[in-house]
Design a protein around this motif. Structure first.
Motif, PDB file in Angstrom:
ATOM      1  N   GLU A 218       0.851  -1.189   0.000  1.00  0.00           N
ATOM      2  CA  GLU A 218       0.000   0.000   0.000  1.00  0.00           C
ATOM      3  C   GLU A 218       0.886   1.239   0.000  1.00  0.00           C
ATOM      4  OE1 GLU A 218      -2.954   2.851   0.465  1.00  0.00           O
ATOM      5  OE2 GLU A 218      -3.150   0.767  -0.164  1.00  0.00           O
ATOM      6  N   PRO A 219       0.675   2.211  -0.876  1.00  0.00           N
ATOM      7  CA  PRO A 219      -0.397   2.305  -1.868  1.00  0.00           C
ATOM      8  C   PRO A 219       0.060   1.964  -3.285  1.00  0.00           C
ATOM      9  CG  PRO A 219       0.568   4.457  -1.579  1.00  0.00           C
ATOM     10  CD  PRO A 219       1.365   3.507  -0.703  1.00  0.00           C
ATOM     11  N   SER A 220       1.257   1.438  -3.431  1.00  0.00           N
ATOM     12  CA  SER A 220       1.900   1.404  -4.747  1.00  0.00           C
ATOM     13  C   SER A 220       1.842   0.067  -5.459  1.00  0.00           C
ATOM     14  CB  SER A 220       3.379   1.770  -4.583  1.00  0.00           C
ATOM     15  OG  SER A 220       3.988   0.875  -3.663  1.00  0.00           O
ATOM     16  N   GLY A 221       1.544  -1.005  -4.754  1.00  0.00           N
ATOM     17  CA  GLY A 221       1.699  -2.333  -5.313  1.00  0.00           C
ATOM     18  C   GLY A 221       3.145  -2.795  -5.198  1.00  0.00           C
ATOM     19  N   PRO A 222       3.438  -4.036  -5.590  1.00  0.00           N
ATOM     20  CA  PRO A 222       4.811  -4.553  -5.490  1.00  0.00           C
ATOM     21  C   PRO A 222       5.765  -3.738  -6.350  1.00  0.00           C
ATOM     22  CG  PRO A 222       3.434  -6.014  -6.809  1.00  0.00           C
ATOM     23  CD  PRO A 222       2.512  -5.021  -6.190  1.00  0.00           C
ATOM     24  N   VAL A 223       7.015  -3.682  -5.913  1.00  0.00           N
ATOM     25  CA  VAL A 223       8.006  -2.894  -6.636  1.00  0.00           C
ATOM     26  C   VAL A 223       8.553  -3.647  -7.840  1.00  0.00           C
ATOM     27  CG1 VAL A 223      10.010  -3.668  -5.282  1.00  0.00           C
ATOM     28  CG2 VAL A 223      10.019  -1.393  -6.330  1.00  0.00           C
ATOM     29  N   ALA A 224       8.464  -4.975  -7.834  1.00  0.00           N
ATOM     30  CA  ALA A 224       9.069  -5.743  -8.927  1.00  0.00           C
ATOM     31  C   ALA A 224       8.509  -7.148  -8.972  1.00  0.00           C
ATOM     32  CB  ALA A 224      10.582  -5.797  -8.764  1.00  0.00           C
ATOM     33  N   LEU A 225       8.745  -7.801 -10.109  1.00  0.00           N
ATOM     34  CA  LEU A 225       8.523  -9.234 -10.271  1.00  0.00           C
ATOM     35  C   LEU A 225       9.890  -9.907 -10.291  1.00  0.00           C
ATOM     36  CD1 LEU A 225       6.133  -7.665 -11.864  1.00  0.00           C
ATOM     37  CD2 LEU A 225       5.625  -9.920 -12.791  1.00  0.00           C
ATOM     38  N   VAL A 226       9.942 -11.134  -9.822  1.00  0.00           N
ATOM     39  CA  VAL A 226      11.205 -11.861  -9.770  1.00  0.00           C
ATOM     40  C   VAL A 226      11.488 -12.472 -11.138  1.00  0.00           C
ATOM     41  CG1 VAL A 226      12.497 -13.726  -8.684  1.00  0.00           C
ATOM     42  CG2 VAL A 226      10.869 -12.376  -7.335  1.00  0.00           C
ATOM     43  N   GLY A 227      12.671 -12.184 -11.690  1.00  0.00           N
ATOM     44  CA  GLY A 227      13.122 -12.818 -12.915  1.00  0.00           C
ATOM     45  C   GLY A 227      14.236 -13.799 -12.620  1.00  0.00           C
ATOM     46  N   GLU A 228      14.692 -14.513 -13.643  1.00  0.00           N
ATOM     47  CA  GLU A 228      15.717 -15.524 -13.420  1.00  0.00           C
ATOM     48  C   GLU A 228      17.052 -14.910 -13.040  1.00  0.00           C
ATOM     49  OE1 GLU A 228      16.202 -18.486 -16.398  1.00  0.00           O
ATOM     50  OE2 GLU A 228      14.054 -18.819 -16.654  1.00  0.00           O
ATOM     51  N   ARG A 229      17.410 -13.791 -13.654  1.00  0.00           N
ATOM     52  CA  ARG A 229      18.718 -13.174 -13.418  1.00  0.00           C
ATOM     53  C   ARG A 229      18.636 -11.766 -12.854  1.00  0.00           C
ATOM     54  NH1 ARG A 229      22.687 -16.896 -12.912  1.00  0.00           N
ATOM     55  NH2 ARG A 229      22.261 -18.592 -14.378  1.00  0.00           N
ATOM     56  N   ASP A 230      17.465 -11.174 -12.862  1.00  0.00           N
ATOM     57  CA  ASP A 230      17.295  -9.834 -12.322  1.00  0.00           C
ATOM     58  C   ASP A 230      15.819  -9.604 -12.053  1.00  0.00           C
ATOM     59  OD1 ASP A 230      17.933  -7.348 -11.373  1.00  0.00           O
ATOM     60  OD2 ASP A 230      18.591  -6.514 -13.284  1.00  0.00           O
ATOM     61  N   LEU A 231      15.533  -8.522 -11.345  1.00  0.00           N
ATOM     62  CA  LEU A 231      14.152  -8.141 -11.102  1.00  0.00           C
ATOM     63  C   LEU A 231      13.588  -7.413 -12.312  1.00  0.00           C
ATOM     64  CD1 LEU A 231      14.358  -6.722  -7.467  1.00  0.00           C
ATOM     65  CD2 LEU A 231      14.075  -9.100  -8.209  1.00  0.00           C
ATOM     66  N   ARG A 232      12.287  -7.506 -12.462  1.00  0.00           N
ATOM     67  CA  ARG A 232      11.583  -6.696 -13.448  1.00  0.00           C
ATOM     68  C   ARG A 232      10.885  -5.586 -12.675  1.00  0.00           C
ATOM     69  NH1 ARG A 232       8.808 -11.752 -16.759  1.00  0.00           N
ATOM     70  NH2 ARG A 232      10.755 -12.864 -17.208  1.00  0.00           N
ATOM     71  N   LEU A 233      11.553  -4.445 -12.560  1.00  0.00           N
ATOM     72  CA  LEU A 233      11.030  -3.353 -11.755  1.00  0.00           C
ATOM     73  C   LEU A 233       9.747  -2.798 -12.365  1.00  0.00           C
ATOM     74  CD1 LEU A 233      14.270  -1.392 -10.801  1.00  0.00           C
ATOM     75  CD2 LEU A 233      12.848  -2.784  -9.292  1.00  0.00           C
ATOM     76  N   VAL A 234       8.769  -2.579 -11.510  1.00  0.00           N
ATOM     77  CA  VAL A 234       7.513  -1.961 -11.924  1.00  0.00           C
ATOM     78  C   VAL A 234       7.608  -0.444 -11.832  1.00  0.00           C
ATOM     79  CG1 VAL A 234       5.037  -1.817 -11.433  1.00  0.00           C
ATOM     80  CG2 VAL A 234       6.220  -3.997 -11.198  1.00  0.00           C
ATOM     81  N   TYR A 235       8.354   0.033 -10.856  1.00  0.00           N
ATOM     82  CA  TYR A 235       8.582   1.464 -10.694  1.00  0.00           C
ATOM     83  C   TYR A 235       9.885   1.676  -9.941  1.00  0.00           C
ATOM     84  CZ  TYR A 235       6.691   0.622  -5.996  1.00  0.00           C
ATOM     85  OH  TYR A 235       6.463   0.129  -4.731  1.00  0.00           O
TER      86      TYR A 235
END
Length: 331
Positions: A174-191
């Motif tokens: 809250e209030p932004s949602g998750p900052v990233a998704l987990v990738g195999e070698r790095d994060l996929r940043l959402v913001y």
């Protein structure tokens, strides 16, 4: 040949280290502290593990978190790319928030856990641990402070909260949602997150000041405060309603505390939206409480506000500094 990257795992217990009985119920800490901590990792990664405790997360103590902080710093100083902490989900968000006040290294410090015991069908612990290890190694995770990883999502410690007592998708931000998704070698940043607030650094105290959370709802005028000795509180967090409102008759009792130098922070029981500074001006409203010397918690939940106030009081913060640090979490 290049040495493998190293991630150090510290375990505190929780469901990820528990086993259920033959009926699929009554999960309890397993005899082996490594229970549930088996997860596939890339061949070029070395994972080391040290158990710190094996308890349900409501029983985690500040002294254990202080040990986690010290061991995590030592691991990074010894060459670890990052550190993972396995933890029960009930208070995972609190430990993440508190550790984030003191974790001042670039290397990621990642908390994870499980909603299903290690021997349950579809246990989620191995996947969460794998994702936490990947996050601890991720270049994009560096400098983000303490993170919580669950169900392939990455949450900032200052925003994560448990939203389900049953689902494997148990956490939200809250209030932004998750900052990233987990990738195999790095994060996929959402913001890209903003700069961290209220970073104290140094050692985490073995004991935190006495700061309870007092929930005030319909017809509750905080009479409980009348029964307390003058030195019983080192601070108080009020769980109010709406944008940080309390019953009119409670205000005098809160004003008496602030007049004695006891810091009072007002949060809200509402899951989204946080407290305000100037939307309402009536007896018991946020404007009235600010006039009484209270500080508004902003986006922080009551229990996160409690931990921040405890950390600040332990650090010797005066009223002006407490107010400034909470302003960073305001809307």
């Amino acid at each position: 040949m290049r040495a493998p990257a190293r991630v150090h795992v510290l375990s505190l217990g929780g469901t990820i280290s528990m086993a259920q009985d033959a009926t699929g119920l009554r999960a309890a800490p397993a005899d082996a502290p490594d229970a549930g901590l088996v997860s596939p990792v890339p061949e070029d990664v070395e994972v080391t593990h040290v158990p710190v405790a094996n308890v349900g997360s409501p029983s985690v103590r500040p002294a254990q978190l202080a040990e986690v902080l010290e061991r995590a710093r030592d691991a990074v100083a010894g060459g670890a790319a990052g550190v993972v902490v396995t933890h029960g989900t009930d208070t995972l968000e609190e430990s993440a928030f508190l550790l984030n006040r003191y974790w001042d290294l670039e290397a990621p410090l990642v908390l994870t856990g499980a909603m299903r015991p290690a021997n349950a069908p579809g246990a989620d612990g191995p996947a969460n641990l794998r994702d936490a290890v990947r996050t601890a190694l991720a270049p994009s995770a560096r400098g983000l402070g303490v993170l919580a990883v669950f169900d392939s999502l990455v949450h900032l410690a200052d925003r994560v909260t448990k939203v389900s007592s049953r689902s494997v998708d148990a956490f939200a931000s809250e209030p932004s949602g998750p900052v990233a998704l987990v990738g195999e070698r790095d994060l996929r940043l959402v913001y890209r997150p903003t700069d961290r607030s209220a970073l104290l650094g140094g050692a985490l105290p073995d004991r935190l000041p006495r700061v309870p959370v007092l929930a005030l709802g319909l017809g509750d005028d905080a009479e409980l405060l009348d029964a307390l000795a003058p030195d019983a509180l080192e601070g108080l967090v009020v769980e109010g309603v709406g944008m940080g409102h309390v019953p009119e008759r409670a205000v005098g009792r809160l004003r008496a505390l602030t007049a004695r130098g006891v810091p009072v922070v007002v949060a809200t029981r509402v899951p989204s939206g946080g407290t305000s500074l100037n939307h309402y001006d009536y007896p018991g409203s946020e404007v009235d409480l600010i006039r009484a010397g209270c500080v508004m918690a902003g986006a922080l939940t009551p229990h996160s506000a409690r931990l921040l106030l405890q950390a600040l009081v332990a650090d010797g913060a005066d009223a002006d500094r407490i107010s400034r640090e909470f302003e960073a979490f305001g809307y």
